[in-house]
Write a protein that holds these residues in place. Structure first.
Motif, PDB file in Angstrom:
ATOM      1  N   UNK A  82       0.833  -1.203   0.000  1.00 16.10           N
ATOM      2  CA  UNK A  82       0.000   0.000   0.000  1.00 16.10           C
ATOM      3  C   UNK A  82       0.869   1.256   0.000  1.00 16.10           C
ATOM      4  N   UNK A  83       1.865   1.288   0.881  1.00 16.79           N
ATOM      5  CA  UNK A  83       2.748   2.457   0.980  1.00 16.79           C
ATOM      6  C   UNK A  83       3.496   2.681  -0.327  1.00 16.79           C
ATOM      7  N   UNK A  84       4.022   1.614  -0.916  1.00 18.04           N
ATOM      8  CA  UNK A  84       4.768   1.735  -2.165  1.00 18.04           C
ATOM      9  C   UNK A  84       3.869   2.218  -3.290  1.00 18.04           C
ATOM     10  N   UNK A  85       2.645   1.702  -3.358  1.00 15.51           N
ATOM     11  CA  UNK A  85       1.721   2.121  -4.407  1.00 15.51           C
ATOM     12  C   UNK A  85       1.431   3.616  -4.316  1.00 15.51           C
ATOM     13  N   UNK A  86       1.159   4.107  -3.108  1.00 12.66           N
ATOM     14  CA  UNK A  86       0.861   5.532  -2.924  1.00 12.66           C
ATOM     15  C   UNK A  86       2.080   6.384  -3.268  1.00 12.66           C
ATOM     16  N   UNK A  87       3.274   5.932  -2.886  1.00 18.55           N
ATOM     17  CA  UNK A  87       4.496   6.677  -3.195  1.00 18.55           C
ATOM     18  C   UNK A  87       4.716   6.802  -4.694  1.00 18.55           C
ATOM     19  N   UNK A  88       4.574   5.704  -5.404  1.00 15.68           N
ATOM     20  CA  UNK A  88       4.786   5.714  -6.857  1.00 15.68           C
ATOM     21  C   UNK A  88       3.767   6.617  -7.541  1.00 15.68           C
ATOM     22  N   UNK A  89       2.497   6.495  -7.155  1.00 15.33           N
ATOM     23  CA  UNK A  89       1.453   7.317  -7.754  1.00 15.33           C
ATOM     24  C   UNK A  89       1.677   8.793  -7.453  1.00 15.33           C
TER      25      UNK A  89
END
Length: 286
Positions: A201-208
């Motif tokens: 979840x954290x990685x997805x939000x960071x990339x987006x």
């Protein structure tokens, strides 16, 4: 075809609304973790570090959502009829409240990305210092800020991928090494799943967030405000699942272990082994 900007007046209120929802989820998870910690007495030296970090993250997230609540109330009530509307208040990046809430965001991100502490800290400090020195009418996409903000986001994404990958590789290696000597199910694969699932979840939000900022899209503000509770949720999920994982069914008294790994027992017939090693005519009579 140019990307149509999402109106800032909507962006700021949606950002505050989404952060409030995520903080509510984080709030519940944090206090469940506190309850389990007290009930299960999960407080050895290693776990005290995790618990202390969880408390600091919760305080930072609480201050951040409180600041955004204050900004939303002032912006949409006190500045609702002012020239420029709420954006004339919420869009000014050099104000103390904007700098303070972004300092909190940087602090939370640094806690979540502790392995990249030096680089993240330099970028975070540079951004907040520049917030106070730019023209009050400047936007978050000002060229003076864009360089440092892009570095901060990029380091956060790269560090998350690298450290999560290295920890996953380490757990996978330990799983392969322990498979030959343990009995029962794996203890490393569940930890690997906890790590990967919680970090996703954290990685997805960071990339987006990085992508939206790179294309100068206003909707990045919505994700920016959600990062602080998301970091807390991610860390809290890992800590909570580790607490629950530690409460496994205890091993039987006669089962050999190394750490928490149950070992295979090898039965040896001592008499047969001695007869094999020592010729029969040299065995002493009993």
């Amino acid at each position: 075809m140019a990307l149509q900007q999402y109106p800032l007046v909507k962006t700021f209120i949606v950002a505050a609304w989404l952060e409030a929802i995520l903080y509510g989820i984080y709030f519940c998870g944090f206090w469940v973790g506190v309850y389990l910690n007290i009930r299960m007495k999960w407080a050895n030296n290693q776990n005290r570090i995790i618990n202390l970090t969880s408390i600091i993250m919760f305080i930072v997230a609480t201050l951040h959502v409180s600041m955004n609540g204050f900004r939303a109330i002032v912006g949409y009530v006190d500045y609702g009829s002012a020239p420029g509307g709420p954006v004339s208040f919420l869009g000014v990046i050099s104000t103390w409240h904007h700098i303070f809430k972004d300092d909190l965001y940087a602090c939370q991100s640094i806690l979540g990305d502790a392995m990249a502490l030096p680089r993240s800290t330099v970028s975070g400090i540079a951004i907040t210092v520049l917030f106070g020195s730019v023209n009050p009418n400047a936007s978050i996409f000002d060229p003076r800020l864009a360089h440092w903000i892009t570095i901060f986001y990029s380091v956060a994404v790269a560090q998350n991928i690298i450290t999560t990958g290295l920890m996953a590789l380490r757990l996978w290696t330990m799983e392969k090494q322990s498979a030959r000597i343990r009995v029962g199910g794996s203890i490393f694969m569940p930890l690997l799943l906890i790590l990967v699932e919680s970090a996703a979840l954290y990685l997805f939000v960071q990339v987006l967030l990085l992508v939206l900022y790179a294309v100068n899209y206003n909707a990045q503000f919505i994700l920016l405000e959600s990062i602080t509770p998301v970091v807390g949720i991610t860390f809290g999920m890992i800590a909570l699942r580790l607490i629950l994982r530690s409460q496994r069914v205890p091993l039987s008294d006669d089962q050999a272990t190394v750490g928490h790994i149950a070992l295979r027992r090898i039965a040896v017939n001592v008499t047969t082994q001695m007869e094999h090693d020592i010729p029969g005519d040299k065995l002493a009579p009993v």
